[in-house]
Design a protein around this motif. Sequence first.
Motif, PDB file in Angstrom:
ATOM      1  N   MET A  74     -44.822 -14.943  -8.715  1.00  0.00           N
ATOM      2  CA  MET A  74     -43.834 -14.147  -7.974  1.00  0.00           C
ATOM      3  C   MET A  74     -44.240 -12.683  -7.981  1.00  0.00           C
ATOM      4  O   MET A  74     -44.430 -12.058  -6.943  1.00  0.00           O
ATOM      5  CB  MET A  74     -42.471 -14.328  -8.628  1.00  0.00           C
ATOM      6  N   THR A  75     -44.378 -12.100  -9.148  1.00  0.00           N
ATOM      7  CA  THR A  75     -44.887 -10.734  -9.214  1.00  0.00           C
ATOM      8  C   THR A  75     -46.400 -10.794  -9.417  1.00  0.00           C
ATOM      9  O   THR A  75     -46.907 -11.718 -10.018  1.00  0.00           O
ATOM     10  CB  THR A  75     -44.264  -9.960 -10.383  1.00  0.00           C
ATOM     11  N   THR A  76     -47.113  -9.802  -8.900  1.00  0.00           N
ATOM     12  CA  THR A  76     -48.553  -9.793  -9.094  1.00  0.00           C
ATOM     13  C   THR A  76     -48.866  -9.492 -10.547  1.00  0.00           C
ATOM     14  O   THR A  76     -48.250  -8.605 -11.147  1.00  0.00           O
ATOM     15  CB  THR A  76     -49.209  -8.723  -8.212  1.00  0.00           C
ATOM     16  N   THR A  77     -49.787 -10.257 -11.088  1.00  0.00           N
ATOM     17  CA  THR A  77     -50.067 -10.077 -12.512  1.00  0.00           C
ATOM     18  C   THR A  77     -51.170  -9.052 -12.706  1.00  0.00           C
ATOM     19  O   THR A  77     -52.326  -9.296 -12.391  1.00  0.00           O
ATOM     20  CB  THR A  77     -50.468 -11.402 -13.158  1.00  0.00           C
ATOM     21  N   LEU A  78     -50.792  -7.890 -13.176  1.00  0.00           N
ATOM     22  CA  LEU A  78     -51.757  -6.892 -13.569  1.00  0.00           C
ATOM     23  C   LEU A  78     -51.799  -6.874 -15.086  1.00  0.00           C
ATOM     24  O   LEU A  78     -50.757  -6.888 -15.728  1.00  0.00           O
ATOM     25  CB  LEU A  78     -51.333  -5.500 -13.063  1.00  0.00           C
ATOM     26  N   THR A 130     -51.555  -5.630 -18.512  1.00  0.00           N
ATOM     27  CA  THR A 130     -51.014  -4.422 -19.118  1.00  0.00           C
ATOM     28  C   THR A 130     -51.479  -4.332 -20.561  1.00  0.00           C
ATOM     29  O   THR A 130     -51.577  -5.333 -21.245  1.00  0.00           O
ATOM     30  CB  THR A 130     -49.479  -4.418 -19.100  1.00  0.00           C
ATOM     31  N   ARG A 158     -43.159   1.991 -22.907  1.00  0.00           N
ATOM     32  CA  ARG A 158     -41.948   1.714 -22.162  1.00  0.00           C
ATOM     33  C   ARG A 158     -40.754   1.551 -23.106  1.00  0.00           C
ATOM     34  O   ARG A 158     -39.684   2.076 -22.877  1.00  0.00           O
ATOM     35  CB  ARG A 158     -42.129   0.460 -21.318  1.00  0.00           C
ATOM     36  N   HIS A 159     -40.978   0.846 -24.198  1.00  0.00           N
ATOM     37  CA  HIS A 159     -39.878   0.671 -25.148  1.00  0.00           C
ATOM     38  C   HIS A 159     -39.481   1.987 -25.773  1.00  0.00           C
ATOM     39  O   HIS A 159     -38.316   2.258 -25.983  1.00  0.00           O
ATOM     40  CB  HIS A 159     -40.279  -0.334 -26.231  1.00  0.00           C
ATOM     41  N   SER A 187     -36.902   4.180 -23.910  1.00  0.00           N
ATOM     42  CA  SER A 187     -35.656   3.568 -23.446  1.00  0.00           C
ATOM     43  C   SER A 187     -34.416   4.205 -24.071  1.00  0.00           C
ATOM     44  O   SER A 187     -33.359   3.612 -24.058  1.00  0.00           O
ATOM     45  CB  SER A 187     -35.671   2.068 -23.733  1.00  0.00           C
TER      46      SER A 187
END
Lengths: 307, 294
Positions: B1-5, B7, B15-16, B19
Amino acid sequence: MTQVATPPQAPESAARRNRRPTRYTRAIALFVAPFGVLFALFYLVPIVYAIVQSLYVVQRTGTYGPAREVFGGLAQYRLVFSDGPFWGSVGRMLAFGAVQVPVMLGLALALALLLDSGLVTGRRFFRLAFFVPYAVPGVVAAIMWGFLYSPNLSPLKPITSTVDLLSADTVLWSIANVVTWVYVGYNMLIIYSALMAIPTEMYEAAHLDGASRLRIAWSIKIPLVMPAIVLTTVFSIIGTLQLLAEPQVFRSFSSAVSSTYTPNMTVFSMSAIPNFNLAAAFSVVLALTTFVLSFAFLKTTQRRGMP
Amino acid sequence: MTTTLPTTPAASVRRHGHSTVPRSAAMLIMGVSTVYFLLPLWWLFVGATKSREQFTDTQPLWFADLHLFDNVRELVTYRDGVFLRWILNSVAYTGGAALLGTLLAAMCGYALAKYRFPGREVIFNVVLSGVLVPATALALPLFLIFSKMHATNTFWAVFLPSLVNPFGVYLARVYATAGVPDGLLEAARIDGSGEIRTFFTISAKLMSPALVTIFLFHFVAVWNNFLLPLIMLSDERLFPVTLGLYSWNTQVNQVPELRGLVIVGSLISIAPLAVAFLLLQRFWRTGISTGAVK
């Protein structure tokens, strides 16, 4: 969906099985009969009886003569369909539902998603705090909020001194707030339970791919809990059209709530007059309207591919 | 569904780490919601502890002199203790109907899930459409039927119709289908256990999370039922507590001292349900998803 998984069998043995008399007949009868009898007596018979009653009219010979019931065909329904206040109250409830149901379920969904997002500490406490109002009976909730809305008692004086929350223009939405207050936590819990049932693998991959929490909620979680949202919507539609306790209580707080403010209040005031045949016709029309609306909602959501 | 890049772990850690803003926003929303849901109850609790004069004269959200026990004494002695009678009535209507109703719904749902017999689908579909029939639409015809039998204004006029819970049958069937394995029933049969005994000793235990859910749904529905007692009962000694409080509240303008009683009575009427919820919370959460997910 709820089909029992039968062990694989050869076709001919399955066919033979169908012809064989049912086993455990006595046990089945013992299990089904108690509920079945009560369901027939207190669900099916009243429905039939209401329909029959609604087809009769009361006739008197002279003004003071003895009343007797005679078959009147659809006479009562003609009265129902020409009854302005009744349809006014149905329209009022549709407006109420069109605003209150989305607000309530939107709030419930948002709170459930937040609880499930991993951003919140103290989930157990919040879950309980939001759910507590559901333990408050509608009558008691309405009494409590009625006092809170009353200008001379309320701790919300800054609000109640500028806006009259019990006036003809606002009281419907004041009642909407009471209903919302009671049921947000309940609906949140249903949606939250559905969220908890989603295996985390379903969105772990998306998370690693860098999808934001908002995007995961929107594209993965919400579609997966759609059945729960549909269920809560149907129950809310049914509940809205049946509204009685809250507005009935509000009659003591606001003169703007008439005795025919909601459809069920009309049924009640008709039965108090008493005009049972007309009240029965109102009941039948209201039940049918509710049934058609909730059924139509279920069908449209199914057609759009949601379970 | 989403393109797998691909990470890097570092990216995800970053990112955490960032937050804190969403975290504070989330906690803020939680806090505001908590105030919204609990403040009215806090107000009710504080109000119930005040004397009549202080109820109007003092700060509504904080305590004045503690008058709770005097208020409760006044409440339970008012008019020969009619309030206590209402509470007992409510417990009898609600507890009795929910216990018996849950058992009946469980047996019926179980039979619909675990046995094949002619008419099974018909019964299930009729019961299921019963879920969509609003209970209030039945109140008036029930009143007419009971009045034909001269049985309105009796305990049974409210109790008997409250026993029927079609949604409970639905939940019981869904849960029995998923939670009670056929193999187990077969094994019980081989061991010589009768069907009824198997249900009470084995199946009912397996279904217990669903049974608690059904019981709680049913309890709340009957406890909150308003139209049926309103139409059926005229003798106030038969009233459930909700109807009693309602009748007092309609008289507040003529009899001002009733206002204090309504406040204290409202607080007390909430307690049984709150206790039931807290005690059964764990079961109730696991069971509730059964109805929602299916």
